[in-house]
Design an enzyme around this catalytic site. Structure first.
Site, PDB file in Angstrom:
ATOM      1  N   ASP A  38      -7.473   1.319  -0.890  1.00 13.84           N
ATOM      2  CA  ASP A  38      -7.001   1.998   0.319  1.00 13.84           C
ATOM      3  C   ASP A  38      -6.946   3.505   0.110  1.00 13.84           C
ATOM      4  OD1 ASP A  38      -6.094   2.083   2.914  1.00 13.84           O
ATOM      5  OD2 ASP A  38      -3.995   1.747   2.386  1.00 13.84           O
ATOM      6  N   ASN A  86     -11.028  -4.545  10.391  1.00 13.94           N
ATOM      7  CA  ASN A  86     -11.677  -3.234  10.285  1.00 13.94           C
ATOM      8  C   ASN A  86     -12.753  -2.984  11.337  1.00 13.94           C
ATOM      9  OD1 ASN A  86     -11.479  -3.049   6.639  1.00 13.94           O
ATOM     10  ND2 ASN A  86     -10.061  -2.308   8.199  1.00 13.94           N
TER      11      ASN A  86
END
Length: 258
Positions: A38, A86
């Site tokens: 991340d 996503n």
């Protein structure tokens, strides 16, 4: 327990990194390490760069960490590359993320083969663009006989979806008389998951300072140790991974016992 940045290297500046690696390897190395990579976008934003620049830099870190995990004799490295959520990101960013596997494997596959790394993928492959699927299929085919580190990409993956799919398949087998209700167990459900041939992660790492799981391997990480760091993924180094493993080695894993 959740720790950030275990200070393993303080006071050891005069000791070579290679020596530290060998010392850590004398202890227990987690068989399966899973990483939520991340912070690529925020890394780029801090540098006034487009988000895709962060993803490109993150790809270089994947190469570095894969090699290092192999050196440490980690058996499985699962990387959360793209979640089922996503797709909500801007189309330009999603299109670039779908190009990354092709770009990554186009340059790195020969090294993976040389390092005896086996490539695998979990996730909904049918929604991926054809060029992305072909790149992954080529890598899996060319490394399927390798016996070293398993580099497992979670691509278009969501754990809730995985569990629902597993239950659906189990129910179908039950309707066909292949499964009896009284036979259903944790082990049986695990056998229907995408990770059925892999051990559960012993260590879960998340970068960027976020303290959440984000629908990642919810069933498999029931007894995993968590390690969080504020470092964005493009800045993650071999030293950070060694810190995480050293922290893991200092924890007492009781699995509900005393």
């Amino acid at each position: 327990m959740m720790f950030k940045n275990f200070p393993f290297f303080k006071g050891k500046k005069d000791t070579s990194f290679d020596h530290l690696v060998e010392e850590v390897k004398k202890g227990y190395i987690p068989e399966h390490i899973a990483i939520i990579m991340d912070g690529n976008g925020r890394w780029a934003k801090r540098r006034a760069m487009p988000r895709i620049a962060g993803h490109h830099e993150g790809m270089q870190v994947v190469k570095k960490i894969t090699k290092f995990a192999s050196k440490l004799n980690v058996k499985v490295l699962t990387l959360y590359a793209f979640s089922t959520e996503n797709w909500k990101r801007p189309k330009k960013e999603v299109d670039y993320l779908m190009q990354l596997p092709e770009e990554f494997l186009g340059t790195f596959l020969p090294e993976l083969i040389e390092e005896n790394v086996q490539v695998r993928v979990i996730g909904q492959q049918d929604r991926l663009p054809t060029h992305t699927r072909r790149a992954m299929e080529k890598a899996m085919e060319e490394t399927k006989e390798n016996t070293g580190l398993i580099l497992n990409f979670a691509l278009n993956y969501g754990s809730r979806d995985e569990i629902v799919s597993a239950v659906q398949h189990m129910m179908k087998d039950s309707e066909e008389g292949k499964v009896r209700v009284e036979d259903v167990s944790e082990e049986m459900l695990s056998s229907y998951l995408m990770t059925s041939s892999l051990p559960d992660p012993e260590l879960l790492i998340r970068t960027s300072g976020e303290l959440r799981i984000s629908n990642f391997m919810l069933w498999q990480i029931a007894y995993s140790e968590f390690w969080f760091t504020d470092v964005y993924w493009p800045d993650f180094t071999e030293e950070h991974l060694l810190n995480a493993i050293t922290d893991f080695q200092h924890r007492g894993r009781r699995f509900g016992g005393v």
